[in-house]
Design a protein around this motif. Structure first.
Motif, PDB file in Angstrom:
ATOM      1  N   LEU A 111       0.970 -20.772  13.025  1.00 56.10           N
ATOM      2  CA  LEU A 111       0.129 -20.178  14.066  1.00 56.10           C
ATOM      3  C   LEU A 111      -0.961 -19.312  13.445  1.00 56.10           C
ATOM      4  O   LEU A 111      -2.132 -19.418  13.821  1.00 56.10           O
ATOM      5  N   ASN A 122      -0.721 -10.441  19.867  1.00 52.35           N
ATOM      6  CA  ASN A 122      -0.473 -11.377  20.962  1.00 52.35           C
ATOM      7  C   ASN A 122       0.826 -12.179  20.854  1.00 52.35           C
ATOM      8  O   ASN A 122       1.315 -12.676  21.866  1.00 52.35           O
ATOM      9  N   TYR A 123       1.342 -12.308  19.625  1.00 53.49           N
ATOM     10  CA  TYR A 123       2.488 -13.209  19.447  1.00 53.49           C
ATOM     11  C   TYR A 123       3.614 -12.616  18.612  1.00 53.49           C
ATOM     12  O   TYR A 123       4.601 -13.294  18.340  1.00 53.49           O
ATOM     13  N   ASP A 161       6.534 -20.336  22.889  1.00 50.42           N
ATOM     14  CA  ASP A 161       5.225 -19.721  23.134  1.00 50.42           C
ATOM     15  C   ASP A 161       4.343 -19.842  21.898  1.00 50.42           C
ATOM     16  O   ASP A 161       3.140 -20.092  21.998  1.00 50.42           O
ATOM     17  N   GLU A 175       3.160 -23.503  21.533  1.00 50.59           N
ATOM     18  CA  GLU A 175       2.064 -23.771  22.471  1.00 50.59           C
ATOM     19  C   GLU A 175       0.767 -23.127  22.007  1.00 50.59           C
ATOM     20  O   GLU A 175      -0.303 -23.739  22.075  1.00 50.59           O
ATOM     21  N   ALA A 176       0.858 -21.893  21.530  1.00 58.17           N
ATOM     22  CA  ALA A 176      -0.343 -21.200  21.040  1.00 58.17           C
ATOM     23  C   ALA A 176      -0.908 -21.902  19.800  1.00 58.17           C
ATOM     24  O   ALA A 176      -2.132 -22.023  19.660  1.00 58.17           O
ATOM     25  N   TYR A 178      -4.739 -23.208  19.598  1.00 61.47           N
ATOM     26  CA  TYR A 178      -5.684 -22.810  18.549  1.00 61.47           C
ATOM     27  C   TYR A 178      -6.137 -24.019  17.730  1.00 61.47           C
ATOM     28  O   TYR A 178      -7.293 -24.097  17.319  1.00 61.47           O
TER      29      TYR A 178
END
Length: 134
Positions: free
Chosen positions: A59, A97-98, A105, A108-109, A113
């Protein structure tokens, strides 16, 4: 007899071709990038992250990539410091944010991105190619 000889020759030919192709797939140990050799390294925590947590690293990498492409498009410039900024912003975005997000989650992020970076790449690539940094 001729059939057996033909099969033997075919087998040797295929085996020899396969081993040549395999040799061409050996990865290089040279980690030197082709463009912008002074790219900032990933933060140490990302390099040493446990395998079970590697989805978090992915991520941060996608956040970094999307931010990089956005910076290139916004600046209409692909100098090395624009294309490869420090990792601080991507790390901050991740933590803010994460940092407490669950696995799904983050997955998905990461996809979001990645899609954003791929869309921006269409605009950034010609800018970087013109600058010789692609």
């Amino acid at each position: 007899m001729k059939g057996a000889l033909a099969y033997a020759v075919l087998f040797v030919f295929c085996f020899a071709k396969g081993s040549i192709a395999e040799r061409n797939l050996i990865p290089s140990l040279n980690n030197q990038p082709d463009v912008c050799p002074e790219q900032p390294p990933e933060p140490e925590w990302m390099q040493n992250i446990e395998t079970r947590e590697s989805y978090k690293r992915l991520l941060v990498q996608q956040i970094y990539r999307a931010d990089s492409m956005q910076r290139i498009v916004d600046a209409q410039n692909c100098e090395c410091d624009v294309r490869y900024p420090s990792w601080t912003s991507a790390e901050s975005t991740f933590v803010k944010n994460y940092g407490a997000a669950d696995y799904w989650d983050i997955v998905e992020a990461t996809s979001a991105y990645g899609r954003q970076a791929n869309e921006l790449r269409k605009e950034a690539m010609p800018i970087c190619e013109a600058a010789g940094n692609w």
